[in-house]
Design a protein around this motif. Structure first.
Motif, mmCIF file in Angstrom:
data_model
loop_
_atom_site.group_PDB
_atom_site.id
_atom_site.type_symbol
_atom_site.label_atom_id
_atom_site.label_comp_id
_atom_site.label_asym_id
_atom_site.label_seq_id
_atom_site.Cartn_x
_atom_site.Cartn_y
_atom_site.Cartn_z
ATOM 1 N N GLY A 42 0.788 -1.209 0.000
ATOM 2 C CA GLY A 42 0.000 0.000 0.000
ATOM 3 C C GLY A 42 0.823 1.263 0.000
ATOM 4 O O GLY A 42 2.012 1.254 0.289
ATOM 5 N N ASP A 43 0.135 2.348 -0.343
ATOM 6 C CA ASP A 43 0.708 3.681 -0.243
ATOM 7 C C ASP A 43 -0.221 4.507 0.642
ATOM 8 O O ASP A 43 -1.008 3.939 1.393
ATOM 9 C CB ASP A 43 0.939 4.296 -1.633
ATOM 10 N N ASP A 44 -0.166 5.804 0.567
ATOM 11 C CA ASP A 44 -0.983 6.659 1.427
ATOM 12 C C ASP A 44 -2.462 6.652 1.067
ATOM 13 O O ASP A 44 -3.280 7.103 1.861
ATOM 14 C CB ASP A 44 -0.481 8.107 1.372
ATOM 15 N N GLN A 45 -2.816 6.158 -0.113
ATOM 16 C CA GLN A 45 -4.201 6.231 -0.567
ATOM 17 C C GLN A 45 -4.874 4.886 -0.764
ATOM 18 O O GLN A 45 -6.080 4.768 -0.580
ATOM 19 C CB GLN A 45 -4.272 7.015 -1.879
ATOM 20 N N ASN A 46 -4.125 3.871 -1.183
ATOM 21 C CA ASN A 46 -4.725 2.585 -1.546
ATOM 22 C C ASN A 46 -3.899 1.423 -1.018
ATOM 23 O O ASN A 46 -2.687 1.540 -0.846
ATOM 24 C CB ASN A 46 -4.828 2.450 -3.074
ATOM 25 N N VAL A 47 -4.584 0.301 -0.827
ATOM 26 C CA VAL A 47 -3.933 -0.949 -0.464
ATOM 27 C C VAL A 47 -4.418 -2.017 -1.435
ATOM 28 O O VAL A 47 -5.617 -2.105 -1.733
ATOM 29 C CB VAL A 47 -4.260 -1.373 0.986
ATOM 30 N N VAL A 48 -3.485 -2.813 -1.939
ATOM 31 C CA VAL A 48 -3.793 -3.909 -2.850
ATOM 32 C C VAL A 48 -3.433 -5.209 -2.150
ATOM 33 O O VAL A 48 -2.312 -5.362 -1.663
ATOM 34 C CB VAL A 48 -2.984 -3.777 -4.162
ATOM 35 N N CYS A 49 -4.388 -6.154 -2.089
ATOM 36 C CA CYS A 49 -4.138 -7.462 -1.468
ATOM 37 C C CYS A 49 -4.353 -8.554 -2.509
ATOM 38 O O CYS A 49 -5.275 -8.478 -3.334
ATOM 39 C CB CYS A 49 -5.074 -7.693 -0.287
ATOM 40 N N VAL A 50 -3.491 -9.585 -2.473
ATOM 41 C CA VAL A 50 -3.582 -10.694 -3.423
ATOM 42 C C VAL A 50 -3.553 -12.019 -2.680
ATOM 43 O O VAL A 50 -2.898 -12.164 -1.647
ATOM 44 C CB VAL A 50 -2.442 -10.659 -4.470
ATOM 45 N N TYR A 51 -4.294 -12.985 -3.203
ATOM 46 C CA TYR A 51 -4.369 -14.338 -2.661
ATOM 47 C C TYR A 51 -4.949 -15.228 -3.750
ATOM 48 O O TYR A 51 -5.332 -14.750 -4.819
ATOM 49 C CB TYR A 51 -5.240 -14.380 -1.388
ATOM 50 N N GLU A 52 -5.026 -16.520 -3.497
ATOM 51 C CA GLU A 52 -5.680 -17.444 -4.423
ATOM 52 C C GLU A 52 -6.912 -18.038 -3.745
ATOM 53 O O GLU A 52 -7.035 -17.995 -2.521
ATOM 54 C CB GLU A 52 -4.715 -18.567 -4.841
ATOM 55 N N ILE A 53 -7.806 -18.588 -4.555
ATOM 56 C CA ILE A 53 -8.997 -19.272 -4.064
ATOM 57 C C ILE A 53 -8.926 -20.705 -4.570
ATOM 58 O O ILE A 53 -8.779 -20.934 -5.774
ATOM 59 C CB ILE A 53 -10.281 -18.588 -4.560
ATOM 60 N N THR A 88 -9.447 1.662 -0.562
ATOM 61 C CA THR A 88 -9.013 3.033 -0.322
ATOM 62 C C THR A 88 -8.788 3.214 1.173
ATOM 63 O O THR A 88 -9.453 2.576 1.996
ATOM 64 C CB THR A 88 -10.059 4.067 -0.780
ATOM 65 N N LEU A 89 -7.836 4.064 1.494
ATOM 66 C CA LEU A 89 -7.571 4.398 2.895
ATOM 67 C C LEU A 89 -8.172 5.767 3.198
ATOM 68 O O LEU A 89 -8.285 6.586 2.291
ATOM 69 C CB LEU A 89 -6.063 4.435 3.149
ATOM 70 N N PRO A 90 -8.589 6.050 4.407
ATOM 71 C CA PRO A 90 -8.410 5.262 5.626
ATOM 72 C C PRO A 90 -9.588 4.357 5.953
ATOM 73 O O PRO A 90 -9.542 3.595 6.913
ATOM 74 C CB PRO A 90 -8.283 6.343 6.705
ATOM 75 N N ASN A 91 -10.671 4.392 5.159
ATOM 76 C CA ASN A 91 -11.889 3.652 5.513
ATOM 77 C C ASN A 91 -11.904 2.200 5.056
ATOM 78 O O ASN A 91 -12.804 1.459 5.395
ATOM 79 C CB ASN A 91 -13.120 4.364 4.950
#
Length: 191
Positions: A42-53, A88-91
């Motif tokens: 993440g940065d100050d505005q967004n977080v990206v998360c990755v995983y598999e199903i 999106t951050l912070p919510n």
């Protein structure tokens, strides 16, 4: 964790704390619940998360962790079949994902090796958080994929969601280069 306000605050604190890979808070965190890791950057505005199903609809980690005898750790991953969530951050509002797309398109590559920190002073004691302190060699995380805004009602515990017609589709690119001197170049583009 994202289902409660205290969980969102905990994750926000991790991304903005000095324990992340760079003192200004930009970096990559590996979150483990049981044996499966989710990689988030993440940065100050967004977080990206990755995983598999997996084939039964449960989380499966594409990440292999090796704790090395010299006190370092190595996180490795290669995948073309991975789920992506963009918040999106912070919510921690989910803005993009590939969960409603007919097929996942993209590439995930992680090769991070160096000293790490296990964060244990968190109220979410069922989870382990690993952050990078300093890379021992040049390391990187690269994600290239397509996402849209079609996901509604994501239940992160049951891993269920509804899909609407997307109004926007983006080509998402995340690049994180960890340098030997401890510096990090983290970039999210395409949003």
């Amino acid at each position: 964790m994202l289902d409660t306000e205290s969980g969102r605050q905990s994750l926000t604190r991790l991304f903005k704390s000095e324990s992340t890979a760079k003192a200004n808070g930009h970096g990559v965190i590996f979150i483990r619940n049981g044996g499966d890791f989710v990689a988030c950057g993440g940065d100050d505005q967004n977080v990206v998360c990755v995983y598999e199903i997996d084939e039964n609809g449960y989380y499966r980690s594409p990440i292999d962790l090796h704790i090395l005898p010299n006190g370092e750790a190595q996180f490795l991953a290669q995948s073309k079949d991975f789920a992506v969530e963009v918040y999106t951050l912070p919510n921690w509002d989910l803005i993009y994902s590939n969960l409603c797309m007919e097929e996942y398109r993209g590439n995930l590559h992680i090769n991070l090796k160096g000293t790490f920190e296990l964060i244990e002073d968190d109220p979410f004691y069922d989870f382990d958080y690993y952050t990078y302190v300093e890379g021992s060699t040049a390391n990187n995380m690269q994600i290239t994929t397509w996402v849209d805004d079609a996901v509604r009602n994501l239940d992160i515990f049951e891993l269920t969601w509804d899909c609407d017609d997307p109004t926007s589709e983006k080509r998402l690119k995340v690049t994180s280069l960890f340098k030997q001197n401890g510096g990090v170049n983290f970039k999210i583009s395409g949003l």
